[in-house]
Design a protein around this motif. Structure first.
Motif, PDB file in Angstrom:
ATOM      1  N   ARG A   1      82.525  37.638 -69.848  1.00 17.53           N
ATOM      2  CA  ARG A   1      81.835  36.544 -70.605  1.00 17.53           C
ATOM      3  C   ARG A   1      80.408  36.047 -70.635  1.00 17.53           C
ATOM      4  N   GLU A   2      79.763  35.934 -69.972  1.00 15.23           N
ATOM      5  CA  GLU A   2      78.396  35.466 -69.442  1.00 15.23           C
ATOM      6  C   GLU A   2      78.283  36.219 -70.025  1.00 15.23           C
ATOM      7  N   SER A   3      77.722  37.941 -70.016  1.00 14.12           N
ATOM      8  CA  SER A   3      76.851  38.771 -70.639  1.00 14.12           C
ATOM      9  C   SER A   3      77.200  38.408 -72.320  1.00 14.12           C
ATOM     10  N   VAL A   4      77.878  38.723 -72.387  1.00 11.30           N
ATOM     11  CA  VAL A   4      77.909  38.332 -73.793  1.00 11.30           C
ATOM     12  C   VAL A   4      78.116  37.278 -74.265  1.00 11.30           C
ATOM     13  N   ARG A   5      78.348  36.068 -73.630  1.00 13.94           N
ATOM     14  CA  ARG A   5      76.925  34.885 -74.609  1.00 13.94           C
ATOM     15  C   ARG A   5      75.894  35.232 -74.316  1.00 13.94           C
ATOM     16  N   ASN A   6      75.239  35.843 -73.811  1.00 13.89           N
ATOM     17  CA  ASN A   6      74.177  35.523 -73.265  1.00 13.89           C
ATOM     18  C   ASN A   6      72.778  36.738 -74.018  1.00 13.89           C
ATOM     19  N   GLU A   7      74.079  37.836 -73.935  1.00 14.34           N
ATOM     20  CA  GLU A   7      73.157  39.045 -74.707  1.00 14.34           C
ATOM     21  C   GLU A   7      73.322  39.899 -75.704  1.00 14.34           C
ATOM     22  N   ALA A   8      74.766  39.739 -75.964  1.00 11.16           N
ATOM     23  CA  ALA A   8      75.061  40.580 -77.055  1.00 11.16           C
ATOM     24  C   ALA A   8      74.890  40.251 -78.766  1.00 11.16           C
TER      25      ALA A   8
ATOM     26  N   GLU B   1      86.313  38.776 -55.986  1.00 14.59           N
ATOM     27  CA  GLU B   1      86.081  39.161 -54.610  1.00 14.59           C
ATOM     28  C   GLU B   1      85.150  39.728 -55.078  1.00 14.59           C
ATOM     29  N   THR B   2      84.755  39.180 -55.949  1.00 17.36           N
ATOM     30  CA  THR B   2      82.975  40.198 -56.568  1.00 17.36           C
ATOM     31  C   THR B   2      81.884  39.318 -56.069  1.00 17.36           C
ATOM     32  N   TYR B   3      80.963  38.844 -56.616  1.00 17.52           N
ATOM     33  CA  TYR B   3      79.789  37.796 -57.870  1.00 17.52           C
ATOM     34  C   TYR B   3      78.676  38.666 -57.733  1.00 17.52           C
ATOM     35  N   HIS B   4      78.099  38.268 -59.141  1.00 14.77           N
ATOM     36  CA  HIS B   4      77.237  38.589 -59.297  1.00 14.77           C
ATOM     37  C   HIS B   4      76.249  38.201 -60.653  1.00 14.77           C
ATOM     38  N   PRO B   5      75.388  37.328 -60.327  1.00 12.40           N
ATOM     39  CA  PRO B   5      74.650  36.752 -61.506  1.00 12.40           C
ATOM     40  C   PRO B   5      74.087  37.362 -62.363  1.00 12.40           C
ATOM     41  N   LEU B   6      73.964  36.678 -64.071  1.00 13.12           N
ATOM     42  CA  LEU B   6      73.302  37.171 -65.123  1.00 13.12           C
ATOM     43  C   LEU B   6      72.044  38.125 -64.835  1.00 13.12           C
ATOM     44  N   ARG B   7      71.925  39.411 -65.333  1.00 11.54           N
ATOM     45  CA  ARG B   7      71.027  39.993 -64.637  1.00 11.54           C
ATOM     46  C   ARG B   7      69.771  39.797 -65.542  1.00 11.54           C
ATOM     47  N   THR B   8      68.474  39.596 -64.513  1.00 15.02           N
ATOM     48  CA  THR B   8      67.174  38.799 -64.452  1.00 15.02           C
ATOM     49  C   THR B   8      66.579  40.103 -66.118  1.00 15.02           C
ATOM     50  N   VAL B   9      65.774  39.705 -66.933  1.00 14.89           N
ATOM     51  CA  VAL B   9      65.168  40.832 -67.518  1.00 14.89           C
ATOM     52  C   VAL B   9      63.702  39.860 -67.688  1.00 14.89           C
ATOM     53  N   MET B  10      62.197  41.310 -67.582  1.00 14.26           N
ATOM     54  CA  MET B  10      61.082  40.440 -67.349  1.00 14.26           C
ATOM     55  C   MET B  10      60.564  41.206 -68.902  1.00 14.26           C
ATOM     56  N   ARG B  11      59.678  41.297 -69.955  1.00  8.67           N
ATOM     57  CA  ARG B  11      59.020  41.161 -70.683  1.00  8.67           C
ATOM     58  C   ARG B  11      57.980  41.120 -71.129  1.00  8.67           C
ATOM     59  N   PRO B  12      57.239  41.883 -69.805  1.00 17.23           N
ATOM     60  CA  PRO B  12      55.801  41.267 -70.179  1.00 17.23           C
ATOM     61  C   PRO B  12      55.525  41.895 -71.145  1.00 17.23           C
ATOM     62  N   PRO B  13      54.200  41.035 -71.870  1.00 16.51           N
ATOM     63  CA  PRO B  13      53.616  40.640 -72.855  1.00 16.51           C
ATOM     64  C   PRO B  13      52.081  42.087 -73.189  1.00 16.51           C
TER      65      PRO B  13
ATOM     66  N   LEU C   1      77.638  45.637 -71.423  1.00 13.45           N
ATOM     67  CA  LEU C   1      76.989  45.236 -70.985  1.00 13.45           C
ATOM     68  C   LEU C   1      76.621  45.410 -70.539  1.00 13.45           C
ATOM     69  N   GLY C   2      77.310  45.900 -68.903  1.00 15.80           N
ATOM     70  CA  GLY C   2      77.164  46.409 -68.190  1.00 15.80           C
ATOM     71  C   GLY C   2      76.494  45.382 -67.192  1.00 15.80           C
ATOM     72  N   ILE C   3      77.130  45.359 -66.106  1.00 15.14           N
ATOM     73  CA  ILE C   3      77.037  44.490 -65.092  1.00 15.14           C
ATOM     74  C   ILE C   3      77.215  45.119 -63.476  1.00 15.14           C
ATOM     75  N   GLY C   4      76.576  44.419 -62.823  1.00 14.75           N
ATOM     76  CA  GLY C   4      75.613  44.648 -60.816  1.00 14.75           C
ATOM     77  C   GLY C   4      77.528  45.195 -60.176  1.00 14.75           C
ATOM     78  N   VAL C   5      78.332  44.696 -60.145  1.00 18.77           N
ATOM     79  CA  VAL C   5      79.059  45.522 -59.596  1.00 18.77           C
ATOM     80  C   VAL C   5      80.110  46.672 -60.121  1.00 18.77           C
ATOM     81  N   GLU C   6      79.855  46.850 -61.192  1.00 16.41           N
ATOM     82  CA  GLU C   6      79.929  48.348 -62.045  1.00 16.41           C
ATOM     83  C   GLU C   6      78.975  49.526 -61.171  1.00 16.41           C
ATOM     84  N   ASP C   7      77.992  49.025 -60.681  1.00 15.61           N
ATOM     85  CA  ASP C   7      76.458  49.846 -60.313  1.00 15.61           C
ATOM     86  C   ASP C   7      76.677  49.854 -58.764  1.00 15.61           C
ATOM     87  N   LEU C   8      77.309  48.816 -57.788  1.00 17.80           N
ATOM     88  CA  LEU C   8      77.781  48.009 -56.789  1.00 17.80           C
ATOM     89  C   LEU C   8      78.356  49.498 -55.749  1.00 17.80           C
TER      90      LEU C   8
END
Length: 331
Positions: free
Chosen positions: A251-258, A35-47, A303-310
């Protein structure tokens, strides 16, 4: 259009831990039901930048008592902030009407992140920890250490709470100011002293090396790994990951961020994503099983996901309107 602005103080007043935990349980179960949707967070790390920026968009469909909604958290993680007396997390959560896209509210993201992260841990602990858990260990005495003591106080009838920080004065200050009814709260000299014999453990640090090892954990303990939310960071050792029944918010967050999960896969200690027993929302929705016996080591990787913030933003805005909090501005 008129937009409600909620400051840090407004969010804290409008988002009590118990109400937030109820909202987190509801939205995570809704996510498990699709019933909800969120993509994996996008992270920007400028040099050369002093920190990084993360973008966390999310959506929830219409419910019987509410319209559909979009949300976007734009958060800067600034490691140097604690030395300035500031939270390392700085940013905003913007709430949008799901039918028109009109912005409805803008909230301080530092407060939302602080409260909802600890609230999710409280939900996980309530579902996964043994019913007779009486000793709590908290590793980390920063913003999240404090928030977790508040959120976890009523989840179990804790009789002893041990707080550890590499800076002993920080641990002592948190222990002295903590309000955990019925519990003796103290600062531990070492992380091992805090963890040995604990029924519930919270790791809320930004460490790049393990602050917790499997040998310290008692049979049947429940561990919440909350900090270290990038592949470069790691709070718990590989043995703990491998020995545990692993639960997560995504699961997606664990796979990509943990980082500790990725390292355990590279070292051959676990085979991959199949080591994850379930997402917390699946357990809450009755779609997966949680703890299987009193001797099992359970681990919740947050890891924290967007629907929690919503969800947190929605209930904070509703409460703020009832209480007359915040400032409305014309955009």
């Amino acid at each position: 259009m008129r937009v409600l602005i909620l400051s840090h103080r407004d969010v804290v007043a409008a988002l009590p831990p118990r109400a937030c935990a109820e909202a987190m349980a509801a939205v995570l179960a809704a996510r498990a039901r699709g019933e909800t949707y969120h993509p994996l967070r996008t992270v920007m790390r400028p040099p050369g930048a002093a920190g990084l920026m993360g973008l966390m968009p999310s959506w929830r469909g219409a419910q019987a008592d509410s319209r559909a909604a979009f949300a976007l958290k734009a958060i800067c993680i600034m490691p140097g902030n604690p030395a300035r007396g500031l939270d390392a997390h700085q940013g905003t959560v913007t709430l949008f009407d799901g039918e028109t896209g009109v912005p409805a509210a803008i909230l301080d993201a530092s407060a939302v992140t602080e409260i909802r992260t600890a609230a999710v841990t409280a939900v996980a602990t309530g579902v996964l920890a043994r019913a007779d858990a009486r000793t709590l260990a908290v590793l980390g005495a920063g913003v999240q250490g404090r928030a977790h003591l508040t959120s976890l106080a009523g989840v179990r009838d804790f009789e002893e709470v041990r707080v550890y920080s590499p800076t002993r004065g920080h641990a002592q200050a948190l222990a002295e100011g903590a309000e955990v009814p019925g519990a003796q709260v103290s600062a531990a000299a070492t992380a091992e002293d805090a963890v040995r014999g604990a029924d519930v453990v919270v790791a809320a640090t930004n460490s790049r090396e393990p602050v917790l090892t499997h040998a310290w954990l008692k049979p049947g303990a429940h561990v919440n790994a909350v900090g270290a939310s990038t592949p470069q960071a790691r709070e718990i050792d590989t043995a703990t990951v491998a020995a545990s029944a692993l639960f997560c918010d995504s699961r997606e967050s664990v796979r990509n961020e943990a980082g500790e999960f990725q390292l355990a896969v590279r070292e051959g200690a676990i085979t991959g994503e199949e080591h994850i027993r379930a997402e917390l929302g699946e357990v809450l929705a009755g779609l997966a099983r949680g703890r299987r016996d009193d001797g099992e080591l359970t681990l919740f990787r947050s890891l924290g996901i967007g629907v929690e913030d919503l969800a947190a933003a929605e209930i904070a805005v509703a409460a703020a309107r009832e209480q007359g909090l915040g400032t409305e501005v014309e955009l």
